[in-house]
Design a protein around this motif. Structure first.
Motif, PDB file in Angstrom:
ATOM      1  N   TRP A 363       0.863  -1.186   0.000  1.00  0.00           N
ATOM      2  CA  TRP A 363       0.000   0.000   0.000  1.00  0.00           C
ATOM      3  C   TRP A 363       0.893   1.227   0.000  1.00  0.00           C
ATOM      4  O   TRP A 363       1.977   1.211   0.590  1.00  0.00           O
ATOM      5  N   PHE A 364       0.444   2.299  -0.679  1.00  0.00           N
ATOM      6  CA  PHE A 364       1.268   3.508  -0.673  1.00  0.00           C
ATOM      7  C   PHE A 364       0.389   4.742  -0.658  1.00  0.00           C
ATOM      8  O   PHE A 364      -0.818   4.689  -0.921  1.00  0.00           O
ATOM      9  N   TYR A 387       5.338  10.907   1.592  1.00  0.00           N
ATOM     10  CA  TYR A 387       5.361   9.713   0.749  1.00  0.00           C
ATOM     11  C   TYR A 387       5.546   8.492   1.651  1.00  0.00           C
ATOM     12  O   TYR A 387       6.544   8.396   2.376  1.00  0.00           O
ATOM     13  N   ILE A 388       4.598   7.567   1.592  1.00  0.00           N
ATOM     14  CA  ILE A 388       4.609   6.396   2.475  1.00  0.00           C
ATOM     15  C   ILE A 388       4.428   5.144   1.619  1.00  0.00           C
ATOM     16  O   ILE A 388       3.540   5.086   0.761  1.00  0.00           O
ATOM     17  N   ASN A 596       4.726  -8.739  -4.809  1.00  0.00           N
ATOM     18  CA  ASN A 596       4.077  -7.484  -5.151  1.00  0.00           C
ATOM     19  C   ASN A 596       5.145  -6.428  -5.449  1.00  0.00           C
ATOM     20  O   ASN A 596       6.251  -6.470  -4.904  1.00  0.00           O
ATOM     21  N   ILE A 597       4.792  -5.480  -6.309  1.00  0.00           N
ATOM     22  CA  ILE A 597       5.752  -4.462  -6.756  1.00  0.00           C
ATOM     23  C   ILE A 597       5.131  -3.091  -6.539  1.00  0.00           C
ATOM     24  O   ILE A 597       4.062  -2.799  -7.092  1.00  0.00           O
ATOM     25  N   THR A 598       5.775  -2.268  -5.746  1.00  0.00           N
ATOM     26  CA  THR A 598       5.291  -0.917  -5.508  1.00  0.00           C
ATOM     27  C   THR A 598       6.454   0.057  -5.593  1.00  0.00           C
ATOM     28  O   THR A 598       7.525  -0.196  -5.035  1.00  0.00           O
TER      29      THR A 598
END
Length: 615
Positions: A363-364, A387-388, A596-598
């Motif tokens: 999550w971002f 930015y998280i 997962n890719i964030t």
């Protein structure tokens, strides 16, 4: 059925909190150690369902019925229901003392005076060997027995079942390696016999070896390592999966007593693990271009890059007028660092489930505010950006719940605690502690433990004009890229491999360990006393690209190997960050794809502060 101690509602045995009143149904497993003399009567719930049986005189721990797992070879465990879960663990002060002082001597610690010796290894090994060591909740002795209340792992998958189910030499070598670490850890506590009992070895959701309990032997001397080798032989012989010849030969050498040094054994296992680990893809070939003999133009371009990055062609000012020095006979590098100001800030973010996962636990959050302030001394652009990025863990939907909770809690906290200047370390620490407590409280209220506890990593950047704060927990990373310094990793992973490097171990040896990528820090699984976030502050002095990412992108040194093709060009204002982050996602899916890719990109462009120069 399980009767709620608060409202008496009858819940099914699988419930972790009451369906009627919502109170936690916290269970603990009872380890019953008989004292010397007459064998005490067995512990069991009352045969009459209308009468309740309690383990203690204060009637906090109610005996309940339990069943054994099909995948476990442990016998049915004796369980109790905690009727006062909000009271917490009576051993918390002693556990905290042990976490603060790992070399604590229980004989000289007043808090340990009333705690039975059988409880000491659980408390002593929590700091460095969680989750392998089960949580200890309470312990006391009576005239005929010692009672320990520990985390119930009787329903976890046994190592024997997992060994046959996962026919992977690399995984088998990792498990052998993990048992050597536990062998060393248990030696000072006469607990090595635990590893010789197959039903004591189980696996968590990350396939790490965990103990269901610790068995202490009467002999104070460490057991010979050949005993561990014989356990390995039994494990292999009872499995349908066979070991590669080299690994089998090592197991036999340990069992036969021809290999006696555990450090030599661990090094050999690490070398074998490298041989059987899936190879990383080769980096792409970079075409070579011959140098162009244009010295004057090259020197000028280098000077511009150093002083102002590439902003002269994009921000509407002429660097030539600034760097030329009349009468000098040429152009030279500046002898001081020119004052800079913010010219532009933009960002982009994207998350993708990857190629092998069924749902996205990442999550971002991104939020930026830009304000122009004009006056007699010129115009200044002020920025404030949050930015998280979080990478959740915990199985099923728990990981994505944890990551969303962390992002939401941090966002809300900083909304109220970030004023006209960058928050200091104490404010940022409290923000992380608050997010951790939000997840931890749910874990506690849901009475989850070990494999059921959700958690998340965190990498967070706060941008305030030309200053940034970086907050980091776990193995999600922050990179920076600039023309002068290239790609740099600004965070150090909270993982076993990095921990060993911090202790002075050579990087090659530290990351040869099969457990090198196991996390040592995360938000949610444990209380704030065990949380140590990394917090750093940096000043932006040149055009900079910041890149936050989960390990789906950073694994296998992917960014380092593709910096020229996928990162460097994004520093230019002409590059579209949305397209850039999409190309990074495609790259990760092509080369990694297992997770997962964030990714979050933040581009900070500067220009000389002419007003400061003239003043």
């Amino acid at each position: 059925m399980l009767s709620c101690p608060f409202c008496a509602f009858e819940n099914t045995d699988s419930q972790r909190f009451c369906e009627q009143c919502g109170q936690p149904l916290q269970r603990w497993r009872v380890i019953d150690i008989a004292g010397s003399g007459v064998e005490p009567p067995p512990l069991a719930p009352a045969a009459n369902g209308d009468r309740l049986s309690y383990l203690d005189a204060d009637q906090r721990y109610r005996l309940i019925h339990s069943s054994s797992s099909i995948a476990s070879i442990e016998p049915a465990a004796t369980l109790v229901l905690d009727c006062q879960p909000d009271a917490g663990s009576p051993l918390q002060p002693l556990q905290q003392a042990w976490l603060d002082t790992p070399a604590l001597d229980p004989a000289s610690e007043p808090l340990a005076a009333a705690v039975p010796a059988a409880a000491h290894p659980y408390l002593a090994l929590q700091a460095d060997y969680f989750p392998a060591i089960p949580e200890l909740h309470n312990a006391w002795s009576t005239s005929d027995r010692t009672l320990l209340l520990i985390e119930d792992r009787s329903h976890w998958l046994s190592l024997g079942v997992g060994w046959s189910a996962i026919d992977d030499p690399f995984q088998h070598i990792q498990w052998l390696f993990e048992t050597t670490l536990l062998w060393q850890a248990l030696a000072p506590w006469q607990g090595q016999a635990t590893l010789l009992t197959p039903q004591r070895l189980t696996l968590n959701e990350n396939s790490l070896i965990c103990l269901t309990q610790i068995d202490q032997g009467a002999n104070p001397s460490p057991l010979p390592i050949s005993a561990l080798g014989k356990m390995w032989q039994t494990l292999v012989s009872n499995s349908t999966a066979s070991l590669p010849p080299a690994v089998q030969a090592l197991v036999d050498a340990v069992a036969n007593g021809t290999l006696l040094q555990i450090n030599h054994l661990q090094n050999t296992l690490a070398e074998l693990a490298q041989a059987y680990q899936a190879p990383e893809p080769d980096p792409p070939a970079v075409p070579w271009s011959p140098p162009v003999d244009n010295t004057a133009e090259s020197n000028l371009e280098d000077l511009r890059d150093l002083a102002f990055s590439d902003l002269e062609a994009e921000a509407g000012f002429d660097a030539q007028e600034i760097v030329e020095d009349e009468g000098s006979g040429g152009i030279e590098a500046p002898t001081m660092v020119l004052p800079m100001k913010l010219a532009h800030l933009d960002d982009a973010g994207q998350s993708h489930v990857g190629q092998q996962r069924h749902h996205n636990e990442d999550w971002f959050f991104t939020q930026a505010q830009l304000h122009k302030v004009s006056g007699p001394q010129g115009t200044v652009l002020r920025s404030k950006g949050l930015y998280i990025l979080c990478d959740g863990m915990g199985g099923h939907a728990s990981g994505e719940v944890a990551s969303q909770l962390a992002v939401r809690t941090l966002r809300d906290y900083l909304t109220h605690h970030w004023g006209d200047q960058l928050p200091d370390q104490s404010v940022l620490t409290e923000a992380v502690v608050t997010a951790n407590q939000t997840i931890y409280s749910i874990n506690q209220s849901n009475a989850t433990s070990g494999v059921g506890r959700m958690g998340t990593t965190l990498v967070m950047v706060l941008v305030h004009n030309l200053e940034i704060a970086v907050v980091h927990v776990g193995d999600s990373r922050l990179y920076s890229y600039s023309k002068r310094l290239g790609l740099r990793q600004l965070t150090l992973d909270h993982a076993v491999g990095q921990r060993e490097i911090n202790r002075g171990v050579e990087p090659a040896l530290a990351y040869a360990r099969p457990d090198a990528y196991q996390l040592t820090q995360a938000l949610g699984p444990r209380s704030k006393e065990d949380l140590f976030p990394s917090i750093a502050f940096h000043e932006i002095t040149e055009d900079t690209l910041l890149l936050l990412c989960s390990d789906g992108l950073s694994d296998n040194n992917l960014l380092e190997r593709h910096v020229d093709s996928h990162v460097a060009g994004l520093l230019s204002s002409k590059a579209n960050l949305e397209s850039g982050v999409a190309q990074l996602t495609d790259l990760a899916n092509e080369k990694n794809g297992h997770d997962n890719i964030t990714t979050i990109l933040i581009r900070i462009k500067l220009q000389p502060d002419m007003a400061s120069l003239t003043n």
